[in-house]
Enzyme design. Sequence first.
Site, PDB file in Angstrom:
ATOM      1  N   ASN A  46       0.878  -1.173   0.000  1.00 48.94           N
ATOM      2  CA  ASN A  46       0.000   0.000   0.000  1.00 48.94           C
ATOM      3  C   ASN A  46       0.917   1.225   0.000  1.00 48.94           C
ATOM      4  O   ASN A  46       1.491   1.568   1.023  1.00 48.94           O
ATOM      5  CB  ASN A  46      -0.881  -0.037   1.256  1.00 48.94           C
ATOM      6  CG  ASN A  46      -1.702   1.239   1.440  1.00 48.94           C
ATOM      7  OD1 ASN A  46      -1.772   2.076   0.524  1.00 48.94           O
ATOM      8  ND2 ASN A  46      -2.315   1.385   2.602  1.00 48.94           N
ATOM      9  N   LYS A  94       0.194   4.266  -0.349  1.00 53.49           N
ATOM     10  CA  LYS A  94      -0.435   5.477   0.206  1.00 53.49           C
ATOM     11  C   LYS A  94      -0.153   6.676  -0.709  1.00 53.49           C
ATOM     12  O   LYS A  94      -0.076   6.505  -1.924  1.00 53.49           O
ATOM     13  CB  LYS A  94       0.047   5.698   1.644  1.00 53.49           C
ATOM     14  CG  LYS A  94      -0.163   4.444   2.501  1.00 53.49           C
ATOM     15  CD  LYS A  94      -0.018   4.675   3.975  1.00 53.49           C
ATOM     16  CE  LYS A  94      -0.247   3.359   4.709  1.00 53.49           C
ATOM     17  NZ  LYS A  94      -0.149   3.471   6.158  1.00 53.49           N
ATOM     18  N   HIS A 105      -9.552   1.457   4.849  1.00 53.37           N
ATOM     19  CA  HIS A 105      -8.275   1.624   5.557  1.00 53.37           C
ATOM     20  C   HIS A 105      -8.490   2.595   6.719  1.00 53.37           C
ATOM     21  O   HIS A 105      -9.270   3.549   6.593  1.00 53.37           O
ATOM     22  CB  HIS A 105      -7.209   2.159   4.596  1.00 53.37           C
ATOM     23  CG  HIS A 105      -5.840   2.115   5.199  1.00 53.37           C
ATOM     24  ND1 HIS A 105      -5.403   3.066   6.086  1.00 53.37           N
ATOM     25  CD2 HIS A 105      -4.834   1.216   5.078  1.00 53.37           C
ATOM     26  CE1 HIS A 105      -4.175   2.747   6.487  1.00 53.37           C
ATOM     27  NE2 HIS A 105      -3.805   1.634   5.888  1.00 53.37           N
ATOM     28  N   GLU A 109      -6.888   4.985   7.732  1.00 51.50           N
ATOM     29  CA  GLU A 109      -6.651   6.401   7.396  1.00 51.50           C
ATOM     30  C   GLU A 109      -7.870   6.996   6.686  1.00 51.50           C
ATOM     31  O   GLU A 109      -8.184   8.170   6.862  1.00 51.50           O
ATOM     32  CB  GLU A 109      -5.368   6.525   6.559  1.00 51.50           C
ATOM     33  CG  GLU A 109      -4.137   6.294   7.431  1.00 51.50           C
ATOM     34  CD  GLU A 109      -2.937   5.669   6.728  1.00 51.50           C
ATOM     35  OE1 GLU A 109      -2.908   5.646   5.489  1.00 51.50           O
ATOM     36  OE2 GLU A 109      -2.030   5.190   7.438  1.00 51.50           O
ATOM     37  N   GLU A 152      -5.383  -4.658  10.598  1.00 51.35           N
ATOM     38  CA  GLU A 152      -4.358  -3.635  10.786  1.00 51.35           C
ATOM     39  C   GLU A 152      -4.621  -2.883  12.085  1.00 51.35           C
ATOM     40  O   GLU A 152      -5.403  -1.919  12.100  1.00 51.35           O
ATOM     41  CB  GLU A 152      -4.388  -2.652   9.620  1.00 51.35           C
ATOM     42  CG  GLU A 152      -4.181  -3.307   8.268  1.00 51.35           C
ATOM     43  CD  GLU A 152      -3.598  -2.332   7.258  1.00 51.35           C
ATOM     44  OE1 GLU A 152      -2.518  -2.613   6.738  1.00 51.35           O
ATOM     45  OE2 GLU A 152      -4.207  -1.282   7.016  1.00 51.35           O
ATOM     46  N   GLY A 195       2.365   2.493  10.692  1.00 54.14           N
ATOM     47  CA  GLY A 195       3.298   3.603  10.516  1.00 54.14           C
ATOM     48  C   GLY A 195       4.032   3.987  11.789  1.00 54.14           C
ATOM     49  O   GLY A 195       4.696   5.019  11.841  1.00 54.14           O
ATOM     50  N   SER A 219       3.382  -1.969  10.300  1.00 53.88           N
ATOM     51  CA  SER A 219       4.835  -2.055  10.512  1.00 53.88           C
ATOM     52  C   SER A 219       5.401  -3.443  10.230  1.00 53.88           C
ATOM     53  O   SER A 219       6.285  -3.914  10.944  1.00 53.88           O
ATOM     54  CB  SER A 219       5.207  -1.607  11.929  1.00 53.88           C
ATOM     55  OG  SER A 219       4.781  -0.266  12.131  1.00 53.88           O
TER      56      SER A 219
HETATM   57  P1  PGA Z   1       2.838   0.438   7.632  1.00 56.12           P
HETATM   58  O1  PGA Z   1       1.389   0.650   6.966  1.00 56.12           O
HETATM   59  O2  PGA Z   1       3.392  -0.843   7.095  1.00 56.12           O
HETATM   60  O3  PGA Z   1       3.623   1.642   7.206  1.00 56.12           O
HETATM   61  O4  PGA Z   1       2.622   0.383   9.109  1.00 56.12           O
HETATM   62  C1  PGA Z   1       0.500  -0.425   6.787  1.00 56.12           C
HETATM   63  C2  PGA Z   1      -0.805   0.050   6.226  1.00 56.12           C
HETATM   64  O5  PGA Z   1      -1.308   1.084   6.657  1.00 56.12           O
HETATM   65  O6  PGA Z   1      -1.389  -0.611   5.322  1.00 56.12           O
END
Ligand code: PGA
Length: 260
Positions: free
Chosen positions: A6, A8, A96, A98, A168, A174, A214
Amino acid sequence: MLVAGNWKMNTDVPDGRALAASIAEGLSSASSDLGTVEFLVCPPYVHLPAVTDALADAPVTVGAQDMHAEDEGAYTGDVSAPMLTSIGCDAVILGHSERRKYYDETDADVNAKAQQAQAHGLVPIVCVGETLEQRKAGEADTVVQGQVDGALSGVPIDSADELVVAYEPIWAIGTGESAEPEQAQEMHAVIRDDLTERYGTAVADDVPLLYGGSMKPHNAYGLLSQPDIDGGLIGSASLAAESFLGIAEKAGKVLEEARD
Ligand code: PGA
């Protein structure tokens, strides 16, 4: 085993194309056996034609990070399922955290989008996950079950390749702080049970359940070896071919060990 990136809102189009090309190149020259690992990348919308082109000969499918629930109309700034399929997208990330946080997306929104994705032959990658406060309050299972139920009600699937669910935990996205493999497994088992009730064992057992938050080359093996973790949805580590492929290698190792 599905290794999904992803991206983003990162990279411009030339950099995105170059990243896709390095992934393709890395996969073609991989020394370890990645035979049955499946790959997906989800770049920003405007990258989709360039990335699809760069991956044309690679075993990597391409998906989007969101979409609108209608086919077309006066929705300035939005992108629809038919637009995505018309440029060769196979999958779409939905719900997601976000999107939920910054755009107030609800389970009902995710549900409408999941039905729309399914109607257009796009595989919905439904994201669920609890906040740290919810985990501390002992509410993680209930929150995640509620999100799964909310997103999937009225989404009948006949086979496991029509759906992906990504767990997640919001506190791990993140932050560099991944869930412990056992912690993630526990939640994946909860999700699997929920899917089993909904779709029956034969289908639910094979729906890919991805862990996201992560995931990096150094912790991927522990996570991917858990019985109900079937891959990763990878954010920051998917922005460099080396770390994305490093995770892929761990996925390959887990599969190889399972065969032996
Ligand atoms: P990350 O993001 O690996 O940077 O923690 C995962 C995601 O939000 O899909």
